[in-house]
Design a protein around this motif. Sequence first.
Motif, PDB file in Angstrom:
ATOM      1  N   ARG A   1       0.836  -1.210   0.000  1.00  0.00           N
ATOM      2  CA  ARG A   1       0.000   0.000   0.000  1.00  0.00           C
ATOM      3  C   ARG A   1       0.868   1.257   0.000  1.00  0.00           C
ATOM      4  O   ARG A   1       0.458   2.286  -0.537  1.00  0.00           O
ATOM      5  CB  ARG A   1      -0.929   0.010   1.210  1.00  0.00           C
ATOM      6  N   ASP A   2       2.048   1.177   0.628  1.00  0.00           N
ATOM      7  CA  ASP A   2       2.948   2.339   0.643  1.00  0.00           C
ATOM      8  C   ASP A   2       3.382   2.698  -0.771  1.00  0.00           C
ATOM      9  O   ASP A   2       3.494   3.879  -1.126  1.00  0.00           O
ATOM     10  CB  ASP A   2       4.186   2.052   1.499  1.00  0.00           C
ATOM     11  N   ASP A   3       3.633   1.667  -1.604  1.00  0.00           N
ATOM     12  CA  ASP A   3       4.007   1.923  -2.996  1.00  0.00           C
ATOM     13  C   ASP A   3       2.864   2.632  -3.730  1.00  0.00           C
ATOM     14  O   ASP A   3       3.098   3.527  -4.545  1.00  0.00           O
ATOM     15  CB  ASP A   3       4.344   0.612  -3.725  1.00  0.00           C
ATOM     16  N   LEU A   4       1.619   2.237  -3.448  1.00  0.00           N
ATOM     17  CA  LEU A   4       0.473   2.878  -4.092  1.00  0.00           C
ATOM     18  C   LEU A   4       0.376   4.346  -3.674  1.00  0.00           C
ATOM     19  O   LEU A   4       0.099   5.216  -4.502  1.00  0.00           O
ATOM     20  CB  LEU A   4      -0.828   2.137  -3.752  1.00  0.00           C
ATOM     21  N   GLN A   5       0.629   4.618  -2.379  1.00  0.00           N
ATOM     22  CA  GLN A   5       0.619   6.012  -1.900  1.00  0.00           C
ATOM     23  C   GLN A   5       1.690   6.820  -2.628  1.00  0.00           C
ATOM     24  O   GLN A   5       1.471   7.975  -3.008  1.00  0.00           O
ATOM     25  CB  GLN A   5       0.872   6.063  -0.383  1.00  0.00           C
ATOM     26  N   GLU A   6       2.849   6.206  -2.841  1.00  0.00           N
ATOM     27  CA  GLU A   6       3.948   6.873  -3.540  1.00  0.00           C
ATOM     28  C   GLU A   6       3.553   7.190  -4.983  1.00  0.00           C
ATOM     29  O   GLU A   6       3.837   8.274  -5.499  1.00  0.00           O
ATOM     30  CB  GLU A   6       5.192   5.978  -3.503  1.00  0.00           C
ATOM     31  N   VAL A   7       2.866   6.238  -5.636  1.00  0.00           N
ATOM     32  CA  VAL A   7       2.417   6.451  -7.023  1.00  0.00           C
ATOM     33  C   VAL A   7       1.431   7.619  -7.090  1.00  0.00           C
ATOM     34  O   VAL A   7       1.514   8.471  -7.976  1.00  0.00           O
ATOM     35  CB  VAL A   7       1.779   5.157  -7.601  1.00  0.00           C
ATOM     36  N   ILE A   8       0.510   7.692  -6.118  1.00  0.00           N
ATOM     37  CA  ILE A   8      -0.452   8.804  -6.089  1.00  0.00           C
ATOM     38  C   ILE A   8       0.299  10.135  -5.981  1.00  0.00           C
ATOM     39  O   ILE A   8      -0.006  11.090  -6.697  1.00  0.00           O
ATOM     40  CB  ILE A   8      -1.467   8.637  -4.923  1.00  0.00           C
ATOM     41  N   ALA A   9       1.297  10.187  -5.107  1.00  0.00           N
ATOM     42  CA  ALA A   9       2.085  11.423  -4.941  1.00  0.00           C
ATOM     43  C   ALA A   9       2.796  11.794  -6.243  1.00  0.00           C
ATOM     44  O   ALA A   9       2.815  12.964  -6.646  1.00  0.00           O
ATOM     45  CB  ALA A   9       3.092  11.247  -3.808  1.00  0.00           C
ATOM     46  N   ILE A  10       3.368  10.796  -6.932  1.00  0.00           N
ATOM     47  CA  ILE A  10       4.068  11.038  -8.202  1.00  0.00           C
ATOM     48  C   ILE A  10       3.085  11.585  -9.236  1.00  0.00           C
ATOM     49  O   ILE A  10       3.376  12.557  -9.939  1.00  0.00           O
ATOM     50  CB  ILE A  10       4.733   9.739  -8.716  1.00  0.00           C
ATOM     51  N   LEU A  11       1.898  10.976  -9.332  1.00  0.00           N
ATOM     52  CA  LEU A  11       0.913  11.406 -10.334  1.00  0.00           C
ATOM     53  C   LEU A  11       0.367  12.796 -10.035  1.00  0.00           C
ATOM     54  O   LEU A  11       0.049  13.548 -10.948  1.00  0.00           O
ATOM     55  CB  LEU A  11      -0.226  10.389 -10.438  1.00  0.00           C
ATOM     56  N   LYS A  12       0.244  13.150  -8.747  1.00  0.00           N
ATOM     57  CA  LYS A  12      -0.247  14.490  -8.400  1.00  0.00           C
ATOM     58  C   LYS A  12       0.732  15.563  -8.864  1.00  0.00           C
ATOM     59  O   LYS A  12       0.318  16.660  -9.225  1.00  0.00           O
ATOM     60  CB  LYS A  12      -0.481  14.609  -6.889  1.00  0.00           C
ATOM     61  N   LYS A  13       2.030  15.236  -8.856  1.00  0.00           N
ATOM     62  CA  LYS A  13       3.048  16.206  -9.291  1.00  0.00           C
ATOM     63  C   LYS A  13       3.216  16.218 -10.810  1.00  0.00           C
ATOM     64  O   LYS A  13       3.718  17.187 -11.365  1.00  0.00           O
ATOM     65  CB  LYS A  13       4.402  15.869  -8.655  1.00  0.00           C
ATOM     66  N   ALA A  14       2.821  15.136 -11.487  1.00  0.00           N
ATOM     67  CA  ALA A  14       3.052  14.991 -12.927  1.00  0.00           C
ATOM     68  C   ALA A  14       2.232  16.005 -13.727  1.00  0.00           C
ATOM     69  O   ALA A  14       1.150  16.425 -13.313  1.00  0.00           O
ATOM     70  CB  ALA A  14       2.700  13.573 -13.369  1.00  0.00           C
ATOM     71  N   ASP A  15       2.752  16.380 -14.891  1.00  0.00           N
ATOM     72  CA  ASP A  15       2.071  17.335 -15.761  1.00  0.00           C
ATOM     73  C   ASP A  15       1.200  16.563 -16.753  1.00  0.00           C
ATOM     74  O   ASP A  15       1.646  16.212 -17.839  1.00  0.00           O
ATOM     75  CB  ASP A  15       3.110  18.197 -16.498  1.00  0.00           C
ATOM     76  N   ILE A  16      -0.029  16.289 -16.338  1.00  0.00           N
ATOM     77  CA  ILE A  16      -0.953  15.533 -17.184  1.00  0.00           C
ATOM     78  C   ILE A  16      -2.144  16.429 -17.479  1.00  0.00           C
ATOM     79  O   ILE A  16      -2.681  17.066 -16.575  1.00  0.00           O
ATOM     80  CB  ILE A  16      -1.393  14.229 -16.476  1.00  0.00           C
ATOM     81  N   ASP A  17      -2.533  16.482 -18.736  1.00  0.00           N
ATOM     82  CA  ASP A  17      -3.602  17.390 -19.156  1.00  0.00           C
ATOM     83  C   ASP A  17      -4.976  16.781 -18.886  1.00  0.00           C
ATOM     84  O   ASP A  17      -5.760  16.564 -19.792  1.00  0.00           O
ATOM     85  CB  ASP A  17      -3.430  17.720 -20.647  1.00  0.00           C
ATOM     86  N   ALA A  18      -5.236  16.477 -17.613  1.00  0.00           N
ATOM     87  CA  ALA A  18      -6.540  15.938 -17.208  1.00  0.00           C
ATOM     88  C   ALA A  18      -6.665  16.121 -15.710  1.00  0.00           C
ATOM     89  O   ALA A  18      -5.669  16.147 -14.981  1.00  0.00           O
ATOM     90  CB  ALA A  18      -6.644  14.462 -17.575  1.00  0.00           C
ATOM     91  N   ALA A  19      -7.897  16.265 -15.239  1.00  0.00           N
ATOM     92  CA  ALA A  19      -8.159  16.355 -13.805  1.00  0.00           C
ATOM     93  C   ALA A  19      -8.196  14.925 -13.264  1.00  0.00           C
ATOM     94  O   ALA A  19      -9.091  14.171 -13.606  1.00  0.00           O
ATOM     95  CB  ALA A  19      -9.493  17.061 -13.572  1.00  0.00           C
ATOM     96  N   LEU A  20      -7.211  14.550 -12.454  1.00  0.00           N
ATOM     97  CA  LEU A  20      -7.116  13.173 -11.981  1.00  0.00           C
ATOM     98  C   LEU A  20      -7.778  12.976 -10.619  1.00  0.00           C
ATOM     99  O   LEU A  20      -7.667  13.825  -9.747  1.00  0.00           O
ATOM    100  CB  LEU A  20      -5.645  12.742 -11.864  1.00  0.00           C
ATOM    101  N   GLN A  21      -8.474  11.843 -10.486  1.00  0.00           N
ATOM    102  CA  GLN A  21      -8.967  11.409  -9.188  1.00  0.00           C
ATOM    103  C   GLN A  21      -8.522   9.962  -8.988  1.00  0.00           C
ATOM    104  O   GLN A  21      -8.274   9.251  -9.950  1.00  0.00           O
ATOM    105  CB  GLN A  21     -10.512  11.468  -9.109  1.00  0.00           C
ATOM    106  N   PHE A  22      -8.442   9.575  -7.725  1.00  0.00           N
ATOM    107  CA  PHE A  22      -8.000   8.221  -7.393  1.00  0.00           C
ATOM    108  C   PHE A  22      -9.158   7.537  -6.671  1.00  0.00           C
ATOM    109  O   PHE A  22      -9.539   7.959  -5.586  1.00  0.00           O
ATOM    110  CB  PHE A  22      -6.728   8.296  -6.538  1.00  0.00           C
ATOM    111  N   THR A  23      -9.725   6.495  -7.285  1.00  0.00           N
ATOM    112  CA  THR A  23     -10.924   5.868  -6.743  1.00  0.00           C
ATOM    113  C   THR A  23     -10.710   4.378  -6.511  1.00  0.00           C
ATOM    114  O   THR A  23      -9.706   3.811  -6.939  1.00  0.00           O
ATOM    115  CB  THR A  23     -12.120   6.045  -7.715  1.00  0.00           C
ATOM    116  N   ASN A  24     -11.695   3.736  -5.878  1.00  0.00           N
ATOM    117  CA  ASN A  24     -11.695   2.288  -5.645  1.00  0.00           C
ATOM    118  C   ASN A  24     -10.425   1.814  -4.951  1.00  0.00           C
ATOM    119  O   ASN A  24      -9.864   0.785  -5.316  1.00  0.00           O
ATOM    120  CB  ASN A  24     -11.889   1.504  -6.959  1.00  0.00           C
TER     121      ASN A  24
END
Length: 164
Positions: free
Chosen positions: A139-162
């Motif tokens: 689960r810690d790795d998943l939290q790390e991925v969320i943090a990485i994606l929040k900082k990433a420059d992606i042209d979409a409004a991201l949410q993390f569900t399920n």
Amino acid sequence: MADSSFDVVSEVDRQEVDNAVNQAAKEVNQRYDFRGVDALLTFKSDVITMEANSPERVLAILDVLQSKLIKRGVSLKALDLGDGEPKASGKIYRLAAPLKEGLSTENAKKISKIIRDEGPKGVKATIQGDSVRVSSKSRDDLQEVIAILKKADIDAALQFTNYR
């Protein structure tokens, strides 16, 4: 131990968008600098339309709308403003901003590439239609991925569900 996972999606809360449009329209109607400029703000079938008698006024309406969206927690990345230039039709200038929902194939691929390149080892990203399923034993790795994606420059409004 079973893998934990979550989905990366791009969704828009239509009720919040509707509320923001209504608040912005009310403010535009009450402000003295919009008197007599035929200012109009509408939200129909997932498209927000702004109209006025000059391009500057249309952009001023957009500014009011954006501040209302931010206050309501709606990401500005959910608006597709195109080139952001109001188009003239007769004496009226119009700017249409359709809502962007779902991850495009291009963004989904970009997200999985970011996870592969920058994410911890053992994290898997699977594209599923207009979302990306991310799974890992930790689960810690998943939290790390969320943090990485929040900082990433992606042209979409991201949410993390399920998250499970």
